[in-house]
Design a protein around this motif. Structure first.
Motif, PDB file in Angstrom:
ATOM      1  N   LEU A   1      63.856  70.185  44.645  1.00  0.00           N
ATOM      2  CA  LEU A   1      64.777  71.219  44.661  1.00  0.00           C
ATOM      3  C   LEU A   1      64.111  72.567  44.088  1.00  0.00           C
ATOM      4  N   ALA A   2      63.353  72.140  43.216  1.00  0.00           N
ATOM      5  CA  ALA A   2      62.767  73.379  42.626  1.00  0.00           C
ATOM      6  C   ALA A   2      61.811  74.092  43.476  1.00  0.00           C
ATOM      7  N   ALA A   3      61.475  73.477  44.517  1.00  0.00           N
ATOM      8  CA  ALA A   3      60.356  74.185  45.359  1.00  0.00           C
ATOM      9  C   ALA A   3      61.077  74.405  46.752  1.00  0.00           C
ATOM     10  N   ALA A   4      62.209  74.184  46.842  1.00  0.00           N
ATOM     11  CA  ALA A   4      62.830  74.361  48.095  1.00  0.00           C
ATOM     12  C   ALA A   4      63.780  75.793  48.080  1.00  0.00           C
ATOM     13  N   ASP A   5      63.199  76.462  49.305  1.00  0.00           N
ATOM     14  CA  ASP A   5      64.145  77.777  49.216  1.00  0.00           C
ATOM     15  C   ASP A   5      65.688  77.357  49.714  1.00  0.00           C
ATOM     16  N   ASP A   6      65.783  76.392  50.584  1.00  0.00           N
ATOM     17  CA  ASP A   6      66.960  75.757  51.173  1.00  0.00           C
ATOM     18  C   ASP A   6      67.351  74.367  50.354  1.00  0.00           C
ATOM     19  N   PRO A   7      68.143  74.273  49.458  1.00  0.00           N
ATOM     20  CA  PRO A   7      68.136  72.879  48.811  1.00  0.00           C
ATOM     21  C   PRO A   7      68.840  71.915  49.967  1.00  0.00           C
ATOM     22  N   GLY A   8      69.544  72.359  51.023  1.00  0.00           N
ATOM     23  CA  GLY A   8      70.182  71.448  51.817  1.00  0.00           C
ATOM     24  C   GLY A   8      69.339  71.165  53.171  1.00  0.00           C
ATOM     25  N   ALA A   9      68.253  71.587  52.999  1.00  0.00           N
ATOM     26  CA  ALA A   9      67.549  71.315  54.488  1.00  0.00           C
ATOM     27  C   ALA A   9      67.195  69.761  54.637  1.00  0.00           C
ATOM     28  N   ALA A  10      67.004  69.446  55.808  1.00  0.00           N
ATOM     29  CA  ALA A  10      66.722  68.279  56.318  1.00  0.00           C
ATOM     30  C   ALA A  10      65.538  67.549  55.898  1.00  0.00           C
ATOM     31  N   GLY A  11      64.487  68.418  55.826  1.00  0.00           N
ATOM     32  CA  GLY A  11      63.391  68.123  55.464  1.00  0.00           C
ATOM     33  C   GLY A  11      63.394  67.852  53.851  1.00  0.00           C
ATOM     34  N   THR A  12      63.897  68.528  53.194  1.00  0.00           N
ATOM     35  CA  THR A  12      63.852  68.280  51.529  1.00  0.00           C
ATOM     36  C   THR A  12      64.551  67.066  51.477  1.00  0.00           C
ATOM     37  N   LEU A  13      65.982  66.762  51.858  1.00  0.00           N
ATOM     38  CA  LEU A  13      66.521  65.688  51.765  1.00  0.00           C
ATOM     39  C   LEU A  13      65.913  64.366  52.245  1.00  0.00           C
ATOM     40  N   GLN A  14      64.985  64.437  53.371  1.00  0.00           N
ATOM     41  CA  GLN A  14      64.061  63.232  53.924  1.00  0.00           C
ATOM     42  C   GLN A  14      63.012  62.924  52.966  1.00  0.00           C
ATOM     43  N   ALA A  15      62.532  63.929  52.380  1.00  0.00           N
ATOM     44  CA  ALA A  15      61.598  63.658  51.433  1.00  0.00           C
ATOM     45  C   ALA A  15      62.155  63.188  50.249  1.00  0.00           C
ATOM     46  N   PHE A  16      62.880  63.569  49.766  1.00  0.00           N
ATOM     47  CA  PHE A  16      63.931  62.905  48.617  1.00  0.00           C
ATOM     48  C   PHE A  16      63.808  61.274  48.940  1.00  0.00           C
ATOM     49  N   LEU A  17      64.493  60.894  49.865  1.00  0.00           N
ATOM     50  CA  LEU A  17      64.960  59.622  50.676  1.00  0.00           C
ATOM     51  C   LEU A  17      63.586  58.960  50.513  1.00  0.00           C
ATOM     52  N   ALA A  18      62.441  59.296  51.155  1.00  0.00           N
ATOM     53  CA  ALA A  18      61.366  58.569  51.152  1.00  0.00           C
ATOM     54  C   ALA A  18      60.796  58.415  49.744  1.00  0.00           C
ATOM     55  N   GLN A  19      60.758  59.409  48.925  1.00  0.00           N
ATOM     56  CA  GLN A  19      59.908  59.073  47.719  1.00  0.00           C
ATOM     57  C   GLN A  19      60.618  58.211  46.806  1.00  0.00           C
ATOM     58  N   ARG A  20      62.033  58.097  46.871  1.00  0.00           N
ATOM     59  CA  ARG A  20      62.789  57.093  45.957  1.00  0.00           C
ATOM     60  C   ARG A  20      63.085  55.835  46.655  1.00  0.00           C
ATOM     61  N   GLN A  21      62.650  55.604  47.914  1.00  0.00           N
ATOM     62  CA  GLN A  21      62.927  54.358  48.656  1.00  0.00           C
ATOM     63  C   GLN A  21      62.550  52.971  47.824  1.00  0.00           C
ATOM     64  N   ARG A  22      61.142  53.220  47.469  1.00  0.00           N
ATOM     65  CA  ARG A  22      60.774  51.953  47.088  1.00  0.00           C
ATOM     66  C   ARG A  22      61.339  51.556  45.606  1.00  0.00           C
ATOM     67  N   ASP A  23      61.479  52.603  44.716  1.00  0.00           N
ATOM     68  CA  ASP A  23      61.889  52.380  43.458  1.00  0.00           C
ATOM     69  C   ASP A  23      63.621  51.905  43.595  1.00  0.00           C
ATOM     70  N   ARG A  24      64.253  52.367  44.560  1.00  0.00           N
ATOM     71  CA  ARG A  24      65.752  52.115  44.641  1.00  0.00           C
ATOM     72  C   ARG A  24      65.677  50.534  45.154  1.00  0.00           C
ATOM     73  N   GLU A  25      64.827  50.126  46.056  1.00  0.00           N
ATOM     74  CA  GLU A  25      64.831  49.036  46.736  1.00  0.00           C
ATOM     75  C   GLU A  25      64.370  47.846  45.801  1.00  0.00           C
ATOM     76  N   ARG A  26      63.428  48.243  44.942  1.00  0.00           N
ATOM     77  CA  ARG A  26      63.011  47.330  43.920  1.00  0.00           C
ATOM     78  C   ARG A  26      64.026  46.866  42.872  1.00  0.00           C
ATOM     79  N   VAL A  27      64.792  48.080  42.467  1.00  0.00           N
ATOM     80  CA  VAL A  27      65.950  47.726  41.496  1.00  0.00           C
ATOM     81  C   VAL A  27      67.051  46.971  42.186  1.00  0.00           C
ATOM     82  N   ALA A  28      67.416  47.343  43.252  1.00  0.00           N
ATOM     83  CA  ALA A  28      68.556  46.762  43.996  1.00  0.00           C
ATOM     84  C   ALA A  28      68.210  45.319  44.101  1.00  0.00           C
ATOM     85  N   TRP A  29      67.090  44.920  44.547  1.00  0.00           N
ATOM     86  CA  TRP A  29      66.794  43.664  44.692  1.00  0.00           C
ATOM     87  C   TRP A  29      66.610  42.732  43.552  1.00  0.00           C
ATOM     88  N   LEU A  30      66.116  43.466  42.561  1.00  0.00           N
ATOM     89  CA  LEU A  30      65.936  42.745  41.322  1.00  0.00           C
ATOM     90  C   LEU A  30      67.515  42.435  40.761  1.00  0.00           C
TER      91      LEU A  30
END
Length: 432
Positions: free
Chosen positions: A348-377
């Motif tokens: 969000l620090a680099a986003a002019d529009d914090p709610g833009a679809a591209g920004t939110l999808q980038a967040f989901l993609a960046q955090r997917q691996r860590d979140r799935e790993r913890v949920a599985w564990l």
């Protein structure tokens, strides 16, 4: 309502806030503080006001806070109780990055070792801070103390407008903004709504997001206990047939006991007198600490796993327990939330529009691996150690033996528990 004008405000239609966060618990407050320096103006909406006594001395109440009517008698937020929160190395780095670690560190107790075992089985896994070349694998802080620190920092933050006590009564969304209807403040407009109102999130359902729930048929009974012997800064996780038992070190001989029992047995455990409870807890844990001689107030928390079918709906994003509720084994829940908050704030620090679809999808993609790993564990540990199947029991023993005897496996396990397995936010990867 006054509004700060900055570089992000030029050339776009005026809105009341860049970001509104519904839920001022540890997840919402941490994200709000992490947004320092992003240029975004943040509303933090919380239903329970901690009381006027928490406002830093000498700070005047802004007009925005007066609008919310923040003047009730002091109350305790449900999440800010006497539970012990185990903060990983990654969480320490996040809290240092957002400027609150100095206060948290003074209220925290180091975890220098971790000891994992299974009742009635030989063998254990022993993890030591020295194996990672650090002084502590993490720290334990009482939730009430952590909540007070976050609350006071929020009150002092100029980029945050705390609307408290207040609650969201409805949400309307269009392509450019979210219209948030609040009970006290009326209608607010923002470009991103972060929903951090807990596992039972009413806003999540209002946004049309379905959540699948798995009942572990267990209840966590949490209490501070006093050991007869020294714990030497060791955190214990003991898996038993009735559920895992975690012990987190506090000052002196004190520890936080997280005793997971069958939901049907919880009432019996809670009805025990102090001496009986200590004796029964000692039987479940074993005599490594010499048993327990005192026990504080006990609180019960039914355990379930809640997984929404999506984390984003238009310009709304789920965070914290609203986004994923997991079993407490491994003490991964709040640590995952802090890494999510840090990653989101960096984007969000680099986003002019914090709610833009591209920004939110980038967040989901960046955090997917860590979140799935913890949920599985966490889910795998809960199911695997609850199983009595001979093959699964054999796999458990083999896995623990490998983790104890193979240095590379042990180091990987330490990194996983510390929240340092990549990918991670920049402030976690950098050594601060």
């Amino acid at each position: 309502m006054t509004r700060r004008i900055d570089k992000r405000s030029r050339g776009r239609s005026p809105v009341d806030f860049d970001i509104a966060i519904a839920g001022g618990g540890m997840a919402g407050a941490s994200l709000a503080l992490a947004l320092r320096g992003t240029g975004h103006r943040v509303a933090l909406i919380e239903a329970v006001d901690p009381g006027e006594h928490s406002r830093p001395a000498g700070r005047r109440m802004p007009a925005d806070e007066k609008l919310a009517g923040a003047n009730p008698a002091p109350q305790a937020r449900p999440g800010y109780d006497d539970r012990g929160i185990a903060l990983s190395l990654a969480s320490e780095r996040v809290l240092r990055h957002i400027g609150v670690w100095d206060q948290v560190g003074r209220a925290a107790f180091p975890i220098r070792r971790v000891h994992v075992s299974e009742q009635f089985r030989f063998g254990c896994v022993r993890l030591d801070a020295g194996q990672l070349g650090v002084e502590a694998l993490g720290h334990v802080v009482v939730a009430r103390a952590l909540g007070a620190i976050l609350r006071d920092c929020v009150r002092a933050a100029r980029w945050i407008v705390p609307l408290c006590p207040d609650s969201v009564t409805g949400v309307e969304m269009d392509p450019a903004a979210v219209h948030v209807h609040c009970r006290a403040a009326g209608m607010l407009r923002c470009r991103l709504l972060v929903v951090a109102d807990g596992a039972e999130s009413g806003l999540r359902a209002a946004l049309g997001i379905h959540a699948a729930s798995h009942d572990y048929s267990q209840t966590a009974i949490v209490a501070n206990v006093t050991c007869r012997g020294p714990h030497h800064g060791t955190a214990f996780e003991r898996f038993t047939k009735s559920g895992p038992l975690a012990l987190l070190p506090l000052e002196g001989p004190g520890m936080v006991a997280v005793n997971c029992v069958s939901a049907g047995d919880a009432a019996g455990w809670l009805s025990l007198g102090e001496t009986e409870y200590c004796d029964r807890l000692g039987t479940k844990f074993g005599m490594r600490l010499g048993g327990f001689m005192r026990c504080g107030a006990r609180r019960a928390y039914p355990l379930r796993r809640v997984v929404p079918d999506r984390q984003v709906s238009g310009r709304a994003l789920l965070l914290g327990n609203a986004a994923l509720t997991i079993h407490p084994n491994g003490a991964q829940g709040f640590n995952l939330v802090l890494r999510d908050a840090a990653a989101l704030a960096e984007l969000l620090a680099a986003a002019d529009d914090p709610g833009a679809a591209g920004t939110l999808q980038a967040f989901l993609a960046q955090r997917q691996r860590d979140r799935e790993r913890v949920a599985w564990l966490t889910h795998g540990l809960a199911r695997g150690f609850a199983s009595t199947h001979p093959l699964i029991a054999c796999l458990r023993r083999t896995g623990m033996l490998m983790a104890e005897l193979l240095p590379t496996v042990k180091r990987d396990l330490i990194l996983l528990g510390a929240g340092l397995r990549p990918p991670q936010p920049d402030c976690v990867r950098s050594v601060v």
